[in-house]
Design an enzyme around this catalytic site. Structure first.
Site, PDB file in Angstrom:
ATOM      1  N   GLY A 153      40.814  18.755  50.891  1.00 18.28           N
ATOM      2  CA  GLY A 153      40.560  19.187  52.256  1.00 18.28           C
ATOM      3  C   GLY A 153      39.231  19.881  52.484  1.00 18.28           C
ATOM      4  CB  CYS A 154      36.630  21.242  50.377  1.00 23.52           C
ATOM      5  SG  CYS A 154      37.666  22.647  49.943  1.00 23.52           S
TER       6      CYS A 154
END
Length: 134
Positions: free
Chosen positions: A46-47
């Site tokens: 999710g980065c």
């Protein structure tokens, strides 16, 4: 290692560009993470940039995290997150309100959403790791 409070005191006096430089410097100061540990299993999901976090356990039971990112500012952000929990016992990490510790930095308003979107996932990974060791 500089304390989170000391870093915040400096951060408060800086303009936006210097705040970026401070985060970059924090990232540069991270303990080097061996390339062999930068694997899919240590990747924070999710980065927007690649971020890897690898926990180690010291003899006294405290957790020590190695971390890296392929983006300088993101690496500084993970360094800031780690300052809240580094070298603490898993129970202490689980009890730490990491978001509250980071709140004075107001990262969501200081940085683009692209740079901060992965912070909750970094924190979740650290909490999950601490929970596994408690």
């Amino acid at each position: 290692m500089t304390s989170l409070s000391d870093i915040h005191d400096e951060y408060d006096f800086l303009d936006a560009d210097d705040r970026y430089r401070l985060l970059i410097d924090l990232g540069r100061a991270l303990e080097p993470m061996p390339d062999a540990l930068k694997a899919d299993t240590t990747l924070v999901r999710g980065c927007s940039a690649s971020v890897w976090v690898y926990p180690t356990r010291r003899e006294d039971g405290a957790l020590h995290f190695l971390a890296d990112s392929n983006a300088a500012i993101t690496k500084g952000i993970i360094a800031l997150v780690l300052l809240t929990v580094q070298d603490q016992l898993p129970a202490a990490i689980a009890a730490t309100d990491i978001e509250a510790c980071l709140a004075p930095f107001d990262l969501k308003n200081q940085l683009s959403s692209n740079r901060t979107q992965g912070i909750p996932n970094m924190i979740a990974l650290i909490r999950d790791t601490a929970a596994r060791y408690t």
